[in-house]
Design a protein around this motif. Structure first.
Motif, mmCIF file in Angstrom:
data_model
loop_
_atom_site.group_PDB
_atom_site.id
_atom_site.type_symbol
_atom_site.label_atom_id
_atom_site.label_comp_id
_atom_site.label_asym_id
_atom_site.label_seq_id
_atom_site.Cartn_x
_atom_site.Cartn_y
_atom_site.Cartn_z
ATOM 1 N N GLU A 68 1.362 -1.359 0.596
ATOM 2 C CA GLU A 68 0.052 0.008 -0.042
ATOM 3 C C GLU A 68 1.516 1.361 -0.138
ATOM 4 O O GLU A 68 2.186 1.100 0.407
ATOM 5 C CB GLU A 68 -0.543 0.143 1.312
ATOM 6 C CG GLU A 68 -2.562 -0.856 1.522
ATOM 7 C CD GLU A 68 -2.037 -1.565 2.543
ATOM 8 O OE1 GLU A 68 -1.157 -1.855 3.649
ATOM 9 O OE2 GLU A 68 -2.991 -1.843 2.516
ATOM 10 N N ASN A 69 0.331 2.334 -0.474
ATOM 11 C CA ASN A 69 1.412 3.575 -0.110
ATOM 12 C C ASN A 69 0.852 4.395 1.371
ATOM 13 O O ASN A 69 -0.084 4.464 1.415
ATOM 14 C CB ASN A 69 -0.030 4.184 -1.682
ATOM 15 C CG ASN A 69 1.635 5.759 -2.249
ATOM 16 O OD1 ASN A 69 1.592 6.545 -0.809
ATOM 17 N ND2 ASN A 69 1.480 6.026 -2.938
ATOM 18 N N TYR A 75 1.222 7.499 2.346
ATOM 19 C CA TYR A 75 1.046 8.270 1.986
ATOM 20 C C TYR A 75 -0.618 8.411 1.551
ATOM 21 O O TYR A 75 -1.149 7.447 1.350
ATOM 22 C CB TYR A 75 1.133 9.490 1.137
ATOM 23 C CG TYR A 75 2.900 9.532 1.483
ATOM 24 C CD1 TYR A 75 3.159 10.365 1.899
ATOM 25 C CD2 TYR A 75 3.442 8.700 0.340
ATOM 26 C CE1 TYR A 75 4.673 9.982 2.749
ATOM 27 C CE2 TYR A 75 5.161 8.756 0.533
ATOM 28 C CZ TYR A 75 5.639 9.722 2.192
ATOM 29 O OH TYR A 75 6.567 9.370 2.350
ATOM 30 N N PRO A 117 -4.867 9.744 0.488
ATOM 31 C CA PRO A 117 -4.681 9.663 -1.213
ATOM 32 C C PRO A 117 -5.449 11.490 -1.090
ATOM 33 O O PRO A 117 -4.926 11.908 -0.776
ATOM 34 C CB PRO A 117 -5.994 9.432 -1.185
ATOM 35 C CG PRO A 117 -7.043 8.599 -0.058
ATOM 36 C CD PRO A 117 -5.760 8.667 0.447
ATOM 37 N N LYS A 146 -2.029 1.146 -5.215
ATOM 38 C CA LYS A 146 -0.679 1.401 -4.642
ATOM 39 C C LYS A 146 -0.207 3.141 -4.910
ATOM 40 O O LYS A 146 -0.662 3.595 -4.227
ATOM 41 C CB LYS A 146 -0.061 0.392 -5.751
ATOM 42 C CG LYS A 146 0.415 -1.378 -5.249
ATOM 43 C CD LYS A 146 -0.311 -1.793 -6.137
ATOM 44 C CE LYS A 146 -0.551 -3.061 -4.843
ATOM 45 N NZ LYS A 146 -0.861 -4.153 -6.455
ATOM 46 N N ARG A 188 -1.654 5.122 -6.398
ATOM 47 C CA ARG A 188 -3.196 6.054 -6.213
ATOM 48 C C ARG A 188 -3.613 6.339 -4.661
ATOM 49 O O ARG A 188 -4.610 6.958 -4.258
ATOM 50 C CB ARG A 188 -4.513 6.459 -6.836
ATOM 51 C CG ARG A 188 -3.860 6.884 -7.665
ATOM 52 C CD ARG A 188 -4.900 6.710 -9.277
ATOM 53 N NE ARG A 188 -4.478 7.679 -10.674
ATOM 54 C CZ ARG A 188 -4.211 8.746 -10.989
ATOM 55 N NH1 ARG A 188 -4.800 9.469 -9.503
ATOM 56 N NH2 ARG A 188 -3.838 8.878 -11.746
ATOM 57 N N SER A 189 -3.157 5.336 -3.646
ATOM 58 C CA SER A 189 -3.454 5.446 -2.431
ATOM 59 C C SER A 189 -4.516 5.032 -2.397
ATOM 60 O O SER A 189 -5.057 5.853 -1.012
ATOM 61 C CB SER A 189 -2.975 6.567 -1.447
ATOM 62 O OG SER A 189 -1.840 7.031 -2.263
ATOM 63 N N THR A 196 3.529 12.460 -4.473
ATOM 64 C CA THR A 196 3.673 11.066 -4.032
ATOM 65 C C THR A 196 4.115 10.043 -4.890
ATOM 66 O O THR A 196 5.665 9.403 -3.373
ATOM 67 C CB THR A 196 2.082 10.513 -3.356
ATOM 68 O OG1 THR A 196 1.498 11.800 -3.189
ATOM 69 C CG2 THR A 196 1.909 9.401 -2.582
#
Ligand SMILES: *Cc1c(COP(=O)(O)O)cnc(C)c1O
Length: 351
Positions: free
Chosen positions: A32-33, A35, A37, A209, A211-212, A264
Motif C-alpha cells: 500500500e502507499n 501517504y 489519497p 498502490k 493512488r493510495s 506522492t
C-alpha cells in the motif's frame, strides 16, 4: 453421504497479505502507499450525500471512465473499470482465455494468476524466470492461448523493457496479451501507448498502490474498443453495477489531481532509493526496484527468520515460502520514519 459436496468447485484460494486491524504496527506487507489519497478525494467523500445511496450507481461508471480516458489521451471506449485490478484481471481471464491452448505466465509472479486459471479451468504453463529473476521473452514466442505478465514483475520488483513486451505482443496476434502494470507508476516504462497499434494488447492498472486507494477498490484496463467491449459484455453478463457511487466520484477526483499524484510518487521513489542503500549496508542484496517495494535477501540470516522476528516487533513485511524465493523478503516502501524504524529493528535482529 452429503452428495452436494462432490459438485462443489474445488479451489485453492489466493492468500492475501495479512491486514491486522490494530493501529500501532508498521505495515510494509501489501505494497500500500504510505501517504493518503489526494485531498480532492477527501473533499468528495466529505461532500457525499448519502441520499444518493438509495439509487444504483452508473453501470458504465462514466465519470470515472471519462477521467481516465482524458488522463491517458484515449477514447472512452478504450477504458474498462472494475473493483480493483483483481476484478479487472479476473474478468480478462474469463473473457479472453477461452482457447484449448495453455496460457503462459512466469513461474514467479503475482500469485493470483494460477488461482484464476484454476478457477476458470484455463490450461496454463508457467515459464521459469532466469537465474537473475528476469522474464525471458523467448519463452513467450510459442503458440499459446494467451499471455499475462506483470511489469514490473511482483514480487521481484524487476521491470522488463517495453521493447521486449512489444516483441511478445507483435509475435502473438492470435492471443490477448495482458500486461499488469500495477507498479508502473513508480518508474518503469509503460506499454500503454502501444494499445493504439496492437488490438491484442490489454494494459491493466490499479488505484491501490500509486493512488493510495487500496481500500476503495478501483482498477482499470486500457485497450482497443473491441477488446474493451468484449470485457464489458462479460462483465454485464455477471454483475452490472460493480462500481459504487463513492468509488466513481473519488476515483475521478484522484485522476484529476495530477500534481499530488506526481509528488506522492516522487516521495515514494526517493524513500525507496534511500533505504535500498541502507539495507545494502546491512548486508542485504536486491535487484533494482521499479516498484514501491524491495525484494531482498540477506547474506547470512535466513529470510524466514527475519520475517518472524520483525513480526514479533510489530513490523509486518511479506515472506513467500515458495521454491526459489524462500530466502527473500518483500518490503513495501513506507514513510521515511517507518523505514527508519525498520532499519533499527533489522540492526537488532542481525547483530
Ligand atoms: C496489488 C496487485 C494487484 C491487485 O491490485 P488491486 O488492489 O486488486 O487493484 C494486481 N496485480 C499485481 C501485480 C499487484 O501487485
Amino acid at each position: 453421504m452429503n452428495n452436494w459436496k462432490k459438485n462443489v468447485r474445488k479451489v485453492v484460494p489466493y492468500t492475501p497479505g495479512e491486514q491486522p486491524q490494530c493501529r500501532n504496527i508498521i505495515k510494509l506487507n501489501t505494497n500500500e502507499n504510505p501517504y493518503p489519497p489526494s485531498p480532492k478525494v477527501f473533499e468528495v467523500i466529505k461532500k457525499f450525500d448519502s441520499d444518493m445511496l438509495k439509487k444504483y450507481s452508473d453501470p458504465s461508471a462514466g465519470m470515472l471512465v471519462d477521467s481516465l480516458a482524458e488522463f491517458h489521451g484515449v477514447g472512452r471506449d478504450m477504458v474498462f473499470v472494475g473493483v480493483g485490478s483483481d476484478d479487472v484481471l479476473g474478468m480478462a481471464f474469463m473473457t479472453f482465455f477461452c482457447s484449448e491452448k495453455p496460457i503462459f505466465f512466469p513461474d514467479i509472479t503475482y500469485s493470483f494468476y494460477d488461482v484464476w486459471a484454476e478457477l476458470f479451468k484455463i490450461p496454463y504453463e508457467v515459464k521459469a524466470l532466469d537465474e537473475d529473476f528476469k522474464i525471458r521473452k523467448e519463452d513467450y514466442l510459442f503458440d499459446n492461448g494467451g499471455i499475462v505478465i506483470a511489469n514490473p514483475n511482483a514480487p521481484t520488483s524487476i521491470e522488463m523493457k517495453a521493447s521486449d513486451i512489444e516483441e511478445i505482443v507483435a509475435a502473438n496476434p492470435d492471443s490477448v496479451v495482458v500486461i499488469d502494470e500495477a507498479y508502473t507508476d513508480f518508474g518503469s516504462e509503460t506499454v500503454l501507448p502501444l494499445v493504439e497499434r496492437y488490438d491484442n494488447l490489454l494494459v491493466v492498472r490499479t488505484f491501490s498502490k500509486s493512488r493510495s486507494m487500496a481500500g476503495m477498490r478501483i482498477g482499470y484496463a486500457v485497450g482497443q474498443p473491441e477488446i474493451i467491449k468484449a470485457m464489458n459484455d462479460v462483465k454485464n453478463s455477471y454483475n452490472s453495477y460493480t462500481m459504487s457511487h463513492l468509488a466513481i466520484l473519488s476515483g475521478a477526483a484522484s485522476v484529476k489531481d495530477k500534481q499530488y499524484f506526481q509528488e506522492t510518487l516522487e516521495r515514494v521513489i526517493r524513500t525507496r532509493e534511500k533505504y535500498a542503500g541502507k539495507l545494502k549496508e546491512l548486508g542485504f542484496s536486491m535487484p533494482d526496484s521499479s516498484t514501491n517495494f524491495l525484494f531482498a535477501t540477506h547474506e547470512s540470516v535466513p529470510a524466514e527468520e527475519i520475517f518472524n522476528r520483525l513480526r514479533d516487533k510489530n513490523i509486518y513485511i511479506r515472506y513467500f515460502k515458495k521454491p526459489r524465493i524462500d530466502n527473500y523478503i518483500r518490503i513495501s516502501v513506507g514513510t521515511d520514519e517507518e523505514m527508519e524504524r525498520l532499519v533499527e529493528a533489522l540492526k537488532e535482529i542481525l547483530s
